[in-house]
Design a protein around this motif. Structure first.
Motif, PDB file in Angstrom:
ATOM      1  N   ILE A  53       0.852  -1.180   0.000  1.00 44.75           N
ATOM      2  CA  ILE A  53       0.000   0.000   0.000  1.00 44.75           C
ATOM      3  C   ILE A  53       0.893   1.237   0.000  1.00 44.75           C
ATOM      4  CG2 ILE A  53      -1.796   1.279   1.243  1.00 44.75           C
ATOM      5  CD1 ILE A  53      -2.482  -1.422   2.632  1.00 44.75           C
ATOM      6  N   SER A  54       0.690   2.120  -0.946  1.00 44.52           N
ATOM      7  CA  SER A  54       1.464   3.366  -1.024  1.00 44.52           C
ATOM      8  C   SER A  54       0.540   4.544  -0.793  1.00 44.52           C
ATOM      9  CB  SER A  54       2.144   3.498  -2.388  1.00 44.52           C
ATOM     10  OG  SER A  54       3.088   2.464  -2.592  1.00 44.52           O
ATOM     11  N   LEU A  55       0.810   5.320   0.246  1.00 45.12           N
ATOM     12  CA  LEU A  55       0.054   6.530   0.538  1.00 45.12           C
ATOM     13  C   LEU A  55       0.868   7.720   0.063  1.00 45.12           C
ATOM     14  CD1 LEU A  55      -1.095   5.682   4.188  1.00 45.12           C
ATOM     15  CD2 LEU A  55      -2.120   4.995   2.008  1.00 45.12           C
ATOM     16  N   ASN A 434     -17.068   2.589  12.435  1.00 42.62           N
ATOM     17  CA  ASN A 434     -15.664   2.277  12.187  1.00 42.62           C
ATOM     18  C   ASN A 434     -15.539   1.544  10.861  1.00 42.62           C
ATOM     19  OD1 ASN A 434     -13.008   1.558  12.196  1.00 42.62           O
ATOM     20  ND2 ASN A 434     -13.107   0.261  14.002  1.00 42.62           N
ATOM     21  N   LEU A 435     -15.077   2.249   9.848  1.00 46.37           N
ATOM     22  CA  LEU A 435     -14.926   1.645   8.524  1.00 46.37           C
ATOM     23  C   LEU A 435     -13.706   0.748   8.450  1.00 46.37           C
ATOM     24  CD1 LEU A 435     -15.603   4.832   6.413  1.00 46.37           C
ATOM     25  CD2 LEU A 435     -17.067   2.843   6.459  1.00 46.37           C
ATOM     26  N   GLY A 436     -12.759   1.002   9.329  1.00 48.07           N
ATOM     27  CA  GLY A 436     -11.466   0.339   9.227  1.00 48.07           C
ATOM     28  C   GLY A 436     -11.538  -1.167   9.258  1.00 48.07           C
ATOM     29  N   SER A 440     -10.180  -2.860   5.966  1.00 43.73           N
ATOM     30  CA  SER A 440      -8.874  -3.471   6.171  1.00 43.73           C
ATOM     31  C   SER A 440      -8.894  -4.948   5.784  1.00 43.73           C
ATOM     32  CB  SER A 440      -8.446  -3.315   7.633  1.00 43.73           C
ATOM     33  OG  SER A 440      -7.225  -3.975   7.872  1.00 43.73           O
ATOM     34  N   SER A 441      -9.922  -5.677   6.239  1.00 39.83           N
ATOM     35  CA  SER A 441      -9.960  -7.122   5.998  1.00 39.83           C
ATOM     36  C   SER A 441     -10.518  -7.491   4.630  1.00 39.83           C
ATOM     37  CB  SER A 441     -10.787  -7.816   7.087  1.00 39.83           C
ATOM     38  OG  SER A 441     -12.103  -7.287   7.128  1.00 39.83           O
ATOM     39  N   ASN A 442     -11.422  -6.687   4.078  1.00 38.61           N
ATOM     40  CA  ASN A 442     -12.082  -7.033   2.814  1.00 38.61           C
ATOM     41  C   ASN A 442     -11.579  -6.246   1.616  1.00 38.61           C
ATOM     42  OD1 ASN A 442     -14.357  -8.940   3.696  1.00 38.61           O
ATOM     43  ND2 ASN A 442     -14.626  -7.207   5.070  1.00 38.61           N
ATOM     44  N   ASN A 471      -7.503   1.455   9.325  1.00 37.58           N
ATOM     45  CA  ASN A 471      -6.979   0.357  10.142  1.00 37.58           C
ATOM     46  C   ASN A 471      -5.908  -0.436   9.391  1.00 37.58           C
ATOM     47  OD1 ASN A 471      -6.857  -1.215  12.473  1.00 37.58           O
ATOM     48  ND2 ASN A 471      -8.375  -2.680  11.720  1.00 37.58           N
ATOM     49  N   ILE A 472      -4.961   0.277   8.773  1.00 40.48           N
ATOM     50  CA  ILE A 472      -3.942  -0.409   7.977  1.00 40.48           C
ATOM     51  C   ILE A 472      -2.558  -0.364   8.629  1.00 40.48           C
ATOM     52  CG2 ILE A 472      -5.160   0.011   5.816  1.00 40.48           C
ATOM     53  CD1 ILE A 472      -3.194   2.279   5.253  1.00 40.48           C
ATOM     54  N   ARG A 473      -2.490   0.071   9.885  1.00 43.14           N
ATOM     55  CA  ARG A 473      -1.186   0.204  10.531  1.00 43.14           C
ATOM     56  C   ARG A 473      -0.429  -1.123  10.571  1.00 43.14           C
ATOM     57  NH1 ARG A 473       0.869   4.454  12.873  1.00 43.14           N
ATOM     58  NH2 ARG A 473      -1.153   5.523  12.988  1.00 43.14           N
ATOM     59  N   ALA A 474      -1.166  -2.229  10.676  1.00 46.07           N
ATOM     60  CA  ALA A 474      -0.514  -3.538  10.761  1.00 46.07           C
ATOM     61  C   ALA A 474      -0.155  -4.099   9.385  1.00 46.07           C
ATOM     62  CB  ALA A 474      -1.424  -4.519  11.493  1.00 46.07           C
ATOM     63  N   LEU A 475      -0.583  -3.416   8.314  1.00 41.42           N
ATOM     64  CA  LEU A 475      -0.307  -3.899   6.966  1.00 41.42           C
ATOM     65  C   LEU A 475       0.982  -3.275   6.434  1.00 41.42           C
ATOM     66  CD1 LEU A 475      -3.924  -3.709   5.474  1.00 41.42           C
ATOM     67  CD2 LEU A 475      -2.817  -5.628   6.643  1.00 41.42           C
ATOM     68  N   CYS A 476       1.429  -3.759   5.287  1.00 41.83           N
ATOM     69  CA  CYS A 476       2.648  -3.253   4.668  1.00 41.83           C
ATOM     70  C   CYS A 476       2.326  -1.999   3.861  1.00 41.83           C
ATOM     71  CB  CYS A 476       3.243  -4.325   3.762  1.00 41.83           C
ATOM     72  SG  CYS A 476       4.757  -3.816   2.917  1.00 41.83           S
ATOM     73  N   TYR A 477       2.818  -0.848   4.306  1.00 40.95           N
ATOM     74  CA  TYR A 477       2.521   0.399   3.600  1.00 40.95           C
ATOM     75  C   TYR A 477       3.731   1.327   3.627  1.00 40.95           C
ATOM     76  CZ  TYR A 477       1.923   2.630   8.190  1.00 40.95           C
ATOM     77  OH  TYR A 477       2.127   3.118   9.457  1.00 40.95           O
ATOM     78  N   THR A 478       3.757   2.236   2.663  1.00 40.27           N
ATOM     79  CA  THR A 478       4.780   3.288   2.619  1.00 40.27           C
ATOM     80  C   THR A 478       4.074   4.629   2.520  1.00 40.27           C
ATOM     81  OG1 THR A 478       4.944   3.237   0.194  1.00 40.27           O
ATOM     82  CG2 THR A 478       6.401   1.760   1.439  1.00 40.27           C
ATOM     83  N   THR A 479       4.741   5.686   2.932  1.00 41.33           N
ATOM     84  CA  THR A 479       4.176   7.037   2.856  1.00 41.33           C
ATOM     85  C   THR A 479       5.163   7.968   2.165  1.00 41.33           C
ATOM     86  OG1 THR A 479       5.057   7.679   5.026  1.00 41.33           O
ATOM     87  CG2 THR A 479       2.857   6.689   4.978  1.00 41.33           C
ATOM     88  N   ASN A 480       4.636   8.861   1.346  1.00 43.27           N
ATOM     89  CA  ASN A 480       5.474   9.838   0.647  1.00 43.27           C
ATOM     90  C   ASN A 480       4.714  11.147   0.493  1.00 43.27           C
ATOM     91  OD1 ASN A 480       8.039   8.336  -0.657  1.00 43.27           O
ATOM     92  ND2 ASN A 480       6.277   6.954  -0.717  1.00 43.27           N
TER      93      ASN A 480
END
Length: 665
Positions: A53-55, A434-436, A440-442, A471-480
């Protein structure tokens, strides 16, 4: 240089295209290299290569659409080398951007790359109610023969349109008329059964999307696609509303939260339920029989149901629905139920009478739904000439099903800790708080590559609000963060009058008078060219009513004028001003001297009466209410304010002033 022998997108391909001396510089007169665009394109390419996931926050002027479209094109060019290839889905929240990507950006990129037409297939797929249904139009024309000019206009448009999209004629038709002729899944009898299937614009768009390498769509379709897949317990490797996909770009991603909430919400509408129940009992004036009677006449044998039995059930449901309506009305009278007063587990006893009436209505609706669905399934098997009967049965079943699901949710209120229940125009709405957990799961956890980008994705230079919402803190993501190349410090000034008033409800009339005076002064000082952004129709209309007869031209947002029509008039009249709310805070592009002043009347805080925000407050402890304000209301306000300011400077030549009339800044 494009490497057609490697399914991976390499950095040199990005640099060769976007850098000074590269492909774009030889194709675009006056080309300027943008460091942020190059780096963003590399981030997107890396995401497509490796997943995750790229933010991305990409300031105005970065050229973010090219930064994700070019990697998508490279991915498509090498699809034969990728055994897991699926198309790239690009979802935005505004029609303006969807049109820009489809009509302008992708064709230009393909031309710059000297690619043959058809070498990359791309399509535009919107929600089906954006498309004309020819079958429904023919019925509309037959039932409204006196509307000669309107019917003639439709027929002339149908002769020339290739898309059947509402946007082509939105300035000439009211929404109320369009809703009677647009494609609607509840009325659709299916491609194989419809006599006008060859003229089905939605099916043509859907089919093109299934075969495309790049699909442009809106966030509503994306959210609904995700909801349907979750309900069917299906992944993204099978077709749904969208084709199978594992690569996704969400542009204007700051809006995806509320769009998803709307799609995931339910509603219980007594008036709508009654209308649906009555649909089968409307009498055909020519055949002198009700729709249900005409349906039952199609069966020669094997049908034990009668119109009398159906009618008896219908009348019973109507009576119990009326009882629920009466109880809702009484609760409103007691101020126990409106858009500011949510149901919640702590006060469930106050609504016990309503729940008891719903408990009586629910099994009646379930039994009727089963009977109508059985009739629908039997009728679908008949070899009869195509007519409206099947679509009517489908609509009734759909309305009953939605009502049943909503009633079950209402009755589960006491055990619900993640839903917000409120009333809006006498309709009980049920929205997820809470949409997260769902997304997050689906969604985020199931799609291989996701890029979320916007000019306003951060607050206080971090992505915490977005990360926590989904609710993506536990997933693999990057921020730029890629800052705008525009020199805001030199090209834009932000002013707050010394006598600016801090808005509060008690001073509403005083604040309105102050705003009227200041807007008048500012428009005169700038000789127009002003975009005045309000947070409510009420205040906007009051200020407009006072100033409309002044010696300057004002265009004001209203239900009778389309957004694009107002923008065109504003651009053409260089000394005019434009008043707008909500949708005018973002997604509009007015470069040049037509816009030189943005007035933000009031900071766009979430209204205290907003049902979602109010529901969150009711469901949290008093000591956490302030934390909710800081973690939810403040970030939302910051993002909306940044969007409003962003309307002013759209290119390197733009200059202007932003005026805040609210001193809470």
């Amino acid at each position: 240089m494009i490497d057609l022998g490697n399914p991976q997108i390499i950095d040199s391909e990005i640099e060769d295209f976007f850098s000074k001396g590269g492909t774009l510089s030889t194709k675009i007169p006056g080309f300027e290299e943008r460091f942020g665009q190059i780096e963003m394109a590399k981030v997107v390419a890396n995401n497509f290569n490796n997943g995750g996931i790229s933010l991305i926050e990409a300031g105005t002027g970065i050229g973010k659409s090219y930064a994700y479209l070019y990697p998508a094109i490279l991915k498509a060019l090498n699809k034969e080398l990728d055994e897991n290839y699926t198309p790239t889905i690009i979802a935005t929240s505004s029609i303006t951007l969807q049109n820009q990507l489809y009509d302008k950006d992708i064709p230009n990129l393909l031309r710059y790359l000297d690619l043959e037409p058809g070498s990359i297939k791309y399509s535009l797929l919107l929600g089906r109610n954006n498309y004309l249904c020819y079958k429904r139009f023919k019925e509309y024309a037959e039932n409204n023969a006196l509307l000669i000019d309107l019917i003639k206009g439709f027929n002339n448009w149908i002769k020339t349109t290739t898309t059947g999209l509402k946007m082509e004629i939105q300035d000439t038709i009211l929404n109320s008329d369009w809703n009677l002729v647009c494609s609607d899944s509840d009325y659709c009898v299916g491609f194989k059964r419809c006599r006008y299937s060859g003229l089905c614009y939605y099916f043509k768009a859907y089919k093109r999307a299934q075969e495309a390498d790049v699909v442009i769509t809106n966030q509503h379709v994306l959210a609904l696609d995700s909801k349907i897949r979750a309900e069917k317990d299906e992944g993204y490797e099978v077709p749904c509303l969208l084709p199978p996909f594992n690569t996704l770009v969400i542009d204007e991603a700051h809006n995806f939260k509320e769009i998803s909430r709307k799609i995931l919400s339910e509603e219980f509408d007594c008036a709508g339920l009654k209308d649906a129940l009555n649909l089968l009992f409307r009498k055909d004036k020519k055949l002198l029989a009700t729709t249900l009677e005409l349906i039952l006449q199609q069966f020669k044998k094997g049908i034990e149901l009668s119109a009398e039995v159906f009618n008896k059930d219908r009348k019973q449901i109507l009576a119990k629905t009326a009882a629920v309506e009466t109880e809702i009305s009484e609760l409103k009278g007691k101020k126990l139920l409106d858009n500011e007063f949510n149901f919640n587990p702590a006060t469930v006893d106050k609504y016990s009478a309503l729940f008891e009436k719903i408990k009586i209505l629910l099994p009646l609706c379930e039994a009727h739904y089963k009977a109508v669905m059985d009739l629908q399934n039997r009728y679908a098997k008949l070899e009869v000439e195509e007519n409206n009967y099947l679509s009517n049965l489908k609509f009734v079943c759909s309305k009953l099903d939605c009502s049943i699901c909503a009633m079950k949710s209402i009755l589960n209120l006491a055990t619900s800790d993640n839903r917000i229940y409120y009333l809006e125009n006498d309709v009980i709405k049920i929205a997820p708080m809470n949409l997260g957990s769902f997304l997050s799961s689906n969604f985020f956890n199931l799609i291989n590559s996701i890029v979320c980008c916007s000019a306003t994705l951060t607050t206080n230079k971090n992505f915490d609000f977005f990360i926590n919402t989904y609710n993506i803190r536990a997933l693999c993501y990057t921020t730029n963060i890629f800052t705008s190349p525009f020199r805001y410090d030199e090209h834009m000034k932000i002013l707050i009058p010394e006598d600016a008033i801090a808005y509060n409800v008690e001073r509403d009339e005083e604040f309105q008078k102050y705003v009227t005076q200041q807007v008048r002064k500012a428009i005169i000082a700038s000789s127009g060219g002003a975009l005045v952004l309000f947070t409510s129709y009420s205040m906007m209309n009051k200020v407009y009513s006072t100033l409309r007869n002044e010696n300057f031209k004002i265009f004001c947002q209203s239900k009778s004028s389309s957004k694009q029509e107002l923008l065109n008039k504003f651009k053409e009249n260089i000394n005019s001003s434009l008043f707008g709310v909500a949708s005018f805070w973002e997604g509009i592009d007015i470069p040049g001297n037509s816009l030189r002043l943005v007035i933000i009347v009031k900071l766009p805080f979430i209204s205290p009466s907003d049902p979602i925000y109010n529901g969150m407050k009711l469901l949290c402890s008093p000591q956490n209410a302030w934390g909710l304000f800081n973690s939810y209301s403040i970030p939302s306000t910051i993002i909306s304010t940044k969007q409003g300011i962003g309307r002013l400077i759209r290119n390197n030549e733009d200059r202007g002033i932003v005026v805040f009339l609210d001193n809470r800044l």
